[in-house]
Design an enzyme around this catalytic site. Sequence first.
Site, PDB file in Angstrom:
ATOM      1  N   ASP A 101      42.460  63.892   0.111  1.00  0.00           N
ATOM      2  CA  ASP A 101      41.841  62.731  -0.506  1.00  0.00           C
ATOM      3  C   ASP A 101      40.759  62.206   0.436  1.00  0.00           C
ATOM      4  OD1 ASP A 101      43.190  61.376   1.499  1.00  0.00           O
ATOM      5  OD2 ASP A 101      44.588  60.340   0.155  1.00  0.00           O
ATOM      6  N   ALA A 102      40.302  60.982   0.205  1.00  0.00           N
ATOM      7  CA  ALA A 102      39.170  60.461   0.979  1.00  0.00           C
ATOM      8  C   ALA A 102      39.552  60.050   2.396  1.00  0.00           C
ATOM      9  CB  ALA A 102      38.553  59.275   0.242  1.00  0.00           C
ATOM     10  N   GLY A 103      40.844  60.006   2.713  1.00  0.00           N
ATOM     11  CA  GLY A 103      41.262  59.644   4.061  1.00  0.00           C
ATOM     12  C   GLY A 103      41.333  60.855   4.980  1.00  0.00           C
ATOM     13  N   ASP A 157      43.756  63.237   6.638  1.00  0.00           N
ATOM     14  CA  ASP A 157      45.137  63.753   6.609  1.00  0.00           C
ATOM     15  C   ASP A 157      46.083  62.788   5.890  1.00  0.00           C
ATOM     16  OD1 ASP A 157      44.207  65.924   8.101  1.00  0.00           O
ATOM     17  OD2 ASP A 157      44.709  64.979  10.007  1.00  0.00           O
ATOM     18  N   ARG A 200      24.259  63.708   5.166  1.00  0.00           N
ATOM     19  CA  ARG A 200      25.603  64.219   4.887  1.00  0.00           C
ATOM     20  C   ARG A 200      25.849  64.276   3.373  1.00  0.00           C
ATOM     21  NH1 ARG A 200      29.585  64.895   8.781  1.00  0.00           N
ATOM     22  NH2 ARG A 200      31.516  65.614   7.819  1.00  0.00           N
ATOM     23  N   ASN A 257      44.625  71.289   2.234  1.00  0.00           N
ATOM     24  CA  ASN A 257      44.430  71.442   3.667  1.00  0.00           C
ATOM     25  C   ASN A 257      45.796  71.588   4.333  1.00  0.00           C
ATOM     26  OD1 ASN A 257      43.160  71.536   6.174  1.00  0.00           O
ATOM     27  ND2 ASN A 257      43.071  69.318   6.398  1.00  0.00           N
ATOM     28  N   THR A 258      45.813  72.249   5.464  1.00  0.00           N
ATOM     29  CA  THR A 258      47.042  72.365   6.239  1.00  0.00           C
ATOM     30  C   THR A 258      46.808  71.726   7.602  1.00  0.00           C
ATOM     31  OG1 THR A 258      48.695  73.917   7.110  1.00  0.00           O
ATOM     32  CG2 THR A 258      46.430  74.713   6.998  1.00  0.00           C
ATOM     33  N   HIS A 259      47.809  70.967   8.063  1.00  0.00           N
ATOM     34  CA  HIS A 259      47.673  70.214   9.311  1.00  0.00           C
ATOM     35  C   HIS A 259      48.875  70.489  10.204  1.00  0.00           C
ATOM     36  CE1 HIS A 259      46.508  67.055  12.051  1.00  0.00           C
ATOM     37  NE2 HIS A 259      47.716  66.521  11.956  1.00  0.00           N
TER      38      HIS A 259
END
Length: 206
Positions: free
Chosen positions: A147-149, A151, A71, A113-115
């Site tokens: 970020d790294a999380g 959402d 990865r 990003n969109t959620h």
Amino acid sequence: MTEPAPAARLVVLVSGSGSNLQALLDAATDPAYGARVVAVGADRTGIAGLDRAANAGVPTFVAELSAYPSRTDWDRALTAHVAEHRPDLVISAGFLKLVGPHFLAAFGDRYLNTHNSLLPAFPGMHGPRDALAYGVKVAGATLFFVDAGVDTGPIVAQVTVPVLDDDDEQTLTERIKVAERRQLVEQIGRLVRDGWTITGRKVTIP
């Protein structure tokens, strides 16, 4: 007469049909929008999102996870692919892979990003389903810097969608998509035209 500012460069990442991508492509046909899609990347071949890009004359690239030994190698390759196009913003438009530390180091303050929920409520893959199961009266969509999380990044904008008594997951999802797409186009335009600052968790657009 002042020369107009050059259009901001958008790289859009997709994994599926590319309806959000199409909305951005359509918006960018107006010079006043202030941005253009310079490349579209995907994590798989044979998807409609790549066809939409090709139809618009936009270069594409594919970085399939299975093509790389690890990865980390995939993350480095994706970063390199995107960097080739010198983006001002990178937009996840239904991109179903979590990027890694190399990508975030390069684009973390420019990757959106969109959620399909009102974060921080109902993160993850099933926002509308989880919202219905909880019995909320208002759902919606969130645009945020990644970020790294999962959402968890700083929020740019949110739009609300009422939950109707007879909603099921499909009907609610479809209504959220309409509002989500409109918000995405509007806010990307604002960001590229007006700029932004990120202070802690607060995103400010002048």
